[in-house]
Write a protein that holds these residues in place. Structure first.
Motif, PDB file in Angstrom:
ATOM      1  N   CYS A  94       0.811  -1.220   0.000  1.00 60.81           N
ATOM      2  CA  CYS A  94       0.000   0.000   0.000  1.00 60.81           C
ATOM      3  C   CYS A  94       0.845   1.270   0.000  1.00 60.81           C
ATOM      4  N   HIS A  95       2.077   1.193   0.499  1.00 61.39           N
ATOM      5  CA  HIS A  95       2.961   2.367   0.533  1.00 61.39           C
ATOM      6  C   HIS A  95       4.354   1.986   0.024  1.00 61.39           C
ATOM      7  N   PRO A  96       4.449   1.522  -1.220  1.00 57.15           N
ATOM      8  CA  PRO A  96       5.740   1.015  -1.731  1.00 57.15           C
ATOM      9  C   PRO A  96       6.849   2.065  -1.772  1.00 57.15           C
ATOM     10  N   LEU A  97       6.485   3.323  -2.041  1.00 60.23           N
ATOM     11  CA  LEU A  97       7.507   4.372  -2.152  1.00 60.23           C
ATOM     12  C   LEU A  97       8.103   4.728  -0.792  1.00 60.23           C
ATOM     13  N   ASN A  98       7.311   4.567   0.265  1.00 61.62           N
ATOM     14  CA  ASN A  98       7.781   4.900   1.615  1.00 61.62           C
ATOM     15  C   ASN A  98       8.130   3.663   2.436  1.00 61.62           C
ATOM     16  N   ILE A 100      10.713   1.571   2.600  1.00 59.89           N
ATOM     17  CA  ILE A 100      12.043   1.520   3.231  1.00 59.89           C
ATOM     18  C   ILE A 100      12.117   2.459   4.420  1.00 59.89           C
ATOM     19  N   VAL A 101      11.431   3.602   4.320  1.00 59.15           N
ATOM     20  CA  VAL A 101      11.423   4.562   5.424  1.00 59.15           C
ATOM     21  C   VAL A 101      10.572   4.051   6.578  1.00 59.15           C
ATOM     22  N   ILE A 102       9.381   3.509   6.245  1.00 59.07           N
ATOM     23  CA  ILE A 102       8.467   3.017   7.289  1.00 59.07           C
ATOM     24  C   ILE A 102       9.078   1.831   8.030  1.00 59.07           C
ATOM     25  N   MET A 103       9.506   0.819   7.271  1.00 58.07           N
ATOM     26  CA  MET A 103      10.037  -0.416   7.876  1.00 58.07           C
ATOM     27  C   MET A 103      11.568  -0.380   7.881  1.00 58.07           C
ATOM     28  N   ASN A 104      12.132   0.640   8.505  1.00 58.78           N
ATOM     29  CA  ASN A 104      13.592   0.714   8.597  1.00 58.78           C
ATOM     30  C   ASN A 104      14.101  -0.297   9.629  1.00 58.78           C
ATOM     31  N   PRO A 105      15.382  -0.685   9.564  1.00 57.14           N
ATOM     32  CA  PRO A 105      15.922  -1.728  10.456  1.00 57.14           C
ATOM     33  C   PRO A 105      15.703  -1.441  11.937  1.00 57.14           C
ATOM     34  N   ARG A 106      15.852  -0.175  12.334  1.00 57.18           N
ATOM     35  CA  ARG A 106      15.677   0.168  13.750  1.00 57.18           C
ATOM     36  C   ARG A 106      14.237  -0.078  14.198  1.00 57.18           C
ATOM     37  N   TYR A 107      13.282   0.312  13.369  1.00 55.42           N
ATOM     38  CA  TYR A 107      11.864   0.128  13.701  1.00 55.42           C
ATOM     39  C   TYR A 107      11.504  -1.355  13.753  1.00 55.42           C
ATOM     40  N   CYS A 108      12.015  -2.131  12.801  1.00 57.20           N
ATOM     41  CA  CYS A 108      11.747  -3.576  12.779  1.00 57.20           C
ATOM     42  C   CYS A 108      12.291  -4.255  14.041  1.00 57.20           C
ATOM     43  N   GLY A 109      13.528  -3.898  14.404  1.00 57.33           N
ATOM     44  CA  GLY A 109      14.116  -4.457  15.619  1.00 57.33           C
ATOM     45  C   GLY A 109      13.341  -4.060  16.861  1.00 57.33           C
ATOM     46  N   LEU A 110      12.849  -2.820  16.869  1.00 58.73           N
ATOM     47  CA  LEU A 110      12.074  -2.334  18.013  1.00 58.73           C
ATOM     48  C   LEU A 110      10.754  -3.080  18.146  1.00 58.73           C
ATOM     49  N   LEU A 111      10.107  -3.359  17.018  1.00 61.45           N
ATOM     50  CA  LEU A 111       8.847  -4.109  17.047  1.00 61.45           C
ATOM     51  C   LEU A 111       9.032  -5.496  17.655  1.00 61.45           C
TER      52      LEU A 111
END
Length: 278
Positions: A94-98, A100-111
């Motif tokens: 749904c948000h292909p252009l964003n 990489i920004v949305i699911m950045n490594p830091r956010y993924c690790g935090l989740l």
């Protein structure tokens, strides 16, 4: 089945770690799911195998509570990881252009870290509440492993507080997970309606494996808990428990590897390197 489960999930983890093309959020969550499946199966099956070999069905009080704790932890992590993976597919489609920004490594690790912290603390509260209960010697559980719901049924003391806490946690976790998955896929379907046939096929191929795993996980889980009040046969209850605790973790790596060309290529390269070593 236990060896297939451990080896299959371990191969998925090694393939993802060894292949730079798979260093993406989707495969990061998949490697965590495989690790959790290995741990979940290892919490229950080895003890069962020891009991079969020793012709004994005994388990000590401390071992039982420890097993119950880790079962809760790994099942809870599975639930949250499947929800996070649905959100990841929603962000990618749904948000292909964003993405990489949305699911950045830091956010993924935090989740993943927050999921572990929440489930570990909730499971610890469960066990601390169970420590207040009393059990008579020789208590029998109609499962091949110690499960909180079954332990509460055979307790000798009042379990009202335990049942309320278990119900609240199950409802909150269940509603959060199911709502998150349904919302993600409703948005994905809405986006797919606007895509071309080629883009639609690519998007569906990335969601197919996840939907299969979600259906298998919740289908077998509901089957266990819906069949328990209906049937009183220990053999049938044990069979449904095996489906949930052994068969589902065993099939997950096959679902992801057989339906995913990237994973198959990574596994082939991994096995080729292992075969070429002296």
């Amino acid at each position: 089945m236990y060896l297939v489960t451990v080896l299959g999930n371990l191969l998925i983890i090694l393939a993802i770690c060894s292949d730079s093309h798979l260093h993406t959020p989707m495969y990061f969550f998949l490697s965590n799911l495989s690790f959790t499946d290995i741990c979940f199966t290892s919490t229950t099956v080895p003890k069962m195998l020891v009991n079969i070999h020793a012709h004994s069905k005994d388990i000590s009080y401390i071992e039982c509570l420890t097993q119950a704790y880790y079962c809760m932890v790994f099942v809870g992590i599975d639930v949250l990881l499947l929800t996070i993976m649905a959100y990841d597919r929603f962000a990618a489609i749904c948000h292909p252009l964003n993405y990489i920004v949305i699911m950045n490594p830091r956010y993924c690790g935090l989740l993943v870290l927050i999921s572990w912290l929440i489930i570990c603390w909730v499971s610890l509260i469960h066990i601390l509440l169970m420590k207040q209960l009393t059990f008579s010697k020789g208590t029998e559980i109609p499962r091949f492993f110690c499960e909180v719901a079954q332990l509460l049924k055979v307790a000798s003391s009042d379990t009202l507080v335990n049942n309320i806490f278990m119900f609240v946690v199950a409802v909150v976790l269940g509603i959060f997970s199911v709502t998150g998955i349904l919302f993600s896929y409703s948005q994905i379907v809405s986006s797919l309606m606007k895509m071309s046939s080629v883009s639609k096929y690519k998007a569906l191929s990335t969601c197919g494996s996840h939907l299969c795993v979600v259906s298998l996980f919740y289908g077998t889980g509901l089957g266990v808990y819906l069949s328990s009040p209906v049937t009183h046969s220990p053999q049938k209850i044990s069979i449904s428990s095996v489906m949930y605790t052994v068969v589902t973790p065993m099939l997950n790596p096959f679902i992801y590897s057989l339906r995913n060309k990237d994973v198959k290529r990574a596994l082939w390269r991994l096995l080729s390197r292992a075969g070429s070593c002296p």
